[in-house]
Design a protein around this motif. Structure first.
Motif, PDB file in Angstrom:
ATOM      1  N   TYR A 164     -34.980  -7.699 -18.289  1.00 15.07           N
ATOM      2  CA  TYR A 164     -33.541  -7.466 -18.199  1.00 15.07           C
ATOM      3  C   TYR A 164     -32.825  -8.667 -17.594  1.00 15.07           C
ATOM      4  CZ  TYR A 164     -35.301  -2.723 -18.650  1.00 15.07           C
ATOM      5  OH  TYR A 164     -35.945  -1.600 -19.071  1.00 15.07           O
ATOM      6  N   LEU A 179     -30.081 -11.781 -17.391  1.00 13.15           N
ATOM      7  CA  LEU A 179     -28.714 -11.998 -17.861  1.00 13.15           C
ATOM      8  C   LEU A 179     -28.654 -13.060 -18.947  1.00 13.15           C
ATOM      9  CD1 LEU A 179     -26.774 -11.823 -14.472  1.00 13.15           C
ATOM     10  CD2 LEU A 179     -26.904 -10.101 -16.253  1.00 13.15           C
ATOM     11  N   GLN A 201     -26.566  -4.249 -17.106  1.00 14.48           N
ATOM     12  CA  GLN A 201     -27.724  -5.039 -16.669  1.00 14.48           C
ATOM     13  C   GLN A 201     -27.888  -4.945 -15.154  1.00 14.48           C
ATOM     14  OE1 GLN A 201     -29.485  -5.486 -19.435  1.00 14.48           O
ATOM     15  NE2 GLN A 201     -29.917  -7.591 -18.935  1.00 14.48           N
TER      16      GLN A 201
END
Length: 57
Positions: free
Chosen positions: A4, A6, A24
Motif C-alpha cells: 500500500y 503512495l 491509503q
C-alpha cells in the motif's frame, strides 16, 4: 516493498487521487494497529500457556 505505498497510486482525476490517498492512509493506519493488536494477543497467549505449564510442574 509495501503493498500500500503512495507511489503506487494511478488515479488521474484530482478528486479520485485525493480519495485514494485518504484511503491509503486509513489502510496503513489500520494495518499498523492490527499488527500491534495481534502482537499483544500473541504475547498474552504465550504468557498464559507458559504460566499454566509452570503451575503443572
Amino acid at each position: 516493498k509495501r503493498k500500500y505505498g503512495l507511489g503506487l497510486i494511478r488515479a488521474r482525476l484530482q478528486e479520485t487521487s485525493e480519495t485514494v490517498v485518504a484511503l491509503q492512509f486509513l489502510i496503513m493506519n489500520l494495518e499498523r494497529k492490527l499488527r500491534v493488536l495481534f502482537l499483544k494477543f500473541l504475547h498474552n497467549t504465550i504468557l498464559y500457556f507458559f504460566n499454566r505449564n509452570l503451575a503443572c510442574i
